[in-house]
Design a protein around this motif. Structure first.
Motif, PDB file in Angstrom:
ATOM      1  N   ARG A  32      52.313  48.046  36.966  1.00  0.00           N
ATOM      2  CA  ARG A  32      51.595  48.139  38.232  1.00  0.00           C
ATOM      3  C   ARG A  32      50.321  47.303  38.201  1.00  0.00           C
ATOM      4  N   SER A  33      49.661  47.232  37.053  1.00  0.00           N
ATOM      5  CA  SER A  33      48.429  46.449  36.965  1.00  0.00           C
ATOM      6  C   SER A  33      48.718  44.944  37.036  1.00  0.00           C
ATOM      7  N   LYS A  34      49.891  44.518  36.588  1.00  0.00           N
ATOM      8  CA  LYS A  34      50.257  43.104  36.694  1.00  0.00           C
ATOM      9  C   LYS A  34      50.482  42.702  38.149  1.00  0.00           C
ATOM     10  N   GLU A  35      50.963  43.637  38.951  1.00  0.00           N
ATOM     11  CA  GLU A  35      51.266  43.347  40.352  1.00  0.00           C
ATOM     12  C   GLU A  35      50.066  43.551  41.269  1.00  0.00           C
ATOM     13  N   ALA A  36      49.005  44.154  40.779  1.00  0.00           N
ATOM     14  CA  ALA A  36      47.830  44.454  41.612  1.00  0.00           C
ATOM     15  C   ALA A  36      47.054  43.169  41.898  1.00  0.00           C
ATOM     16  N   PRO A  37      46.413  43.098  43.068  1.00  0.00           N
ATOM     17  CA  PRO A  37      45.595  41.913  43.365  1.00  0.00           C
ATOM     18  C   PRO A  37      44.374  41.861  42.444  1.00  0.00           C
ATOM     19  N   LYS A  38      44.001  40.663  42.075  1.00  0.00           N
ATOM     20  CA  LYS A  38      42.871  40.485  41.159  1.00  0.00           C
ATOM     21  C   LYS A  38      41.562  40.549  41.949  1.00  0.00           C
ATOM     22  N   ASP A  39      40.628  41.334  41.484  1.00  0.00           N
ATOM     23  CA  ASP A  39      39.354  41.510  42.156  1.00  0.00           C
ATOM     24  C   ASP A  39      38.231  41.327  41.127  1.00  0.00           C
ATOM     25  N   TRP A  40      37.997  40.091  40.716  1.00  0.00           N
ATOM     26  CA  TRP A  40      36.992  39.821  39.702  1.00  0.00           C
ATOM     27  C   TRP A  40      35.583  40.040  40.213  1.00  0.00           C
ATOM     28  N   LEU A  41      35.351  39.784  41.490  1.00  0.00           N
ATOM     29  CA  LEU A  41      34.015  39.976  42.036  1.00  0.00           C
ATOM     30  C   LEU A  41      33.614  41.450  41.953  1.00  0.00           C
ATOM     31  N   GLY A  42      34.550  42.332  42.156  1.00  0.00           N
ATOM     32  CA  GLY A  42      34.276  43.763  42.069  1.00  0.00           C
ATOM     33  C   GLY A  42      33.919  44.208  40.666  1.00  0.00           C
ATOM     34  N   ALA A  43      34.319  43.463  39.662  1.00  0.00           N
ATOM     35  CA  ALA A  43      33.974  43.801  38.280  1.00  0.00           C
ATOM     36  C   ALA A  43      32.708  43.082  37.830  1.00  0.00           C
ATOM     37  N   LEU A  44      32.519  41.844  38.302  1.00  0.00           N
ATOM     38  CA  LEU A  44      31.384  41.049  37.834  1.00  0.00           C
ATOM     39  C   LEU A  44      30.056  41.467  38.451  1.00  0.00           C
ATOM     40  N   VAL A  45      30.061  41.964  39.687  1.00  0.00           N
ATOM     41  CA  VAL A  45      28.808  42.357  40.341  1.00  0.00           C
ATOM     42  C   VAL A  45      28.131  43.513  39.593  1.00  0.00           C
TER      43      VAL A  45
END
Length: 61
Positions: A32-45
């Protein structure tokens, strides 16, 4: 502290049982994590905010 032989065996059996019990759920979660959209901004902020806060604290000393 040294464990007795039967305690080591019991601990190993319990660890294997836990791995087999949780294995299917872990497999589904990884898929499921492979298919999820990537949200790097949500982690980097938040990480950037923490880094800036630590730098601020260091400069205040």
């Amino acid at each position: 502290m040294q464990l007795a032989m039967w305690e080591s065996i019991l601990l190993g059996v319990m660890a294997l049982g836990l791995i087999f019990w949780m294995g299917p759920g872990i497999k589904v979660t990884l898929q499921r994590s492979k298919e999820a959209p990537k949200d790097w901004l949500g982690a980097l902020v938040p990480i950037g905010a923490v880094v800036l806060f630590v730098i601020f604290l260091i400069l205040m000393v």
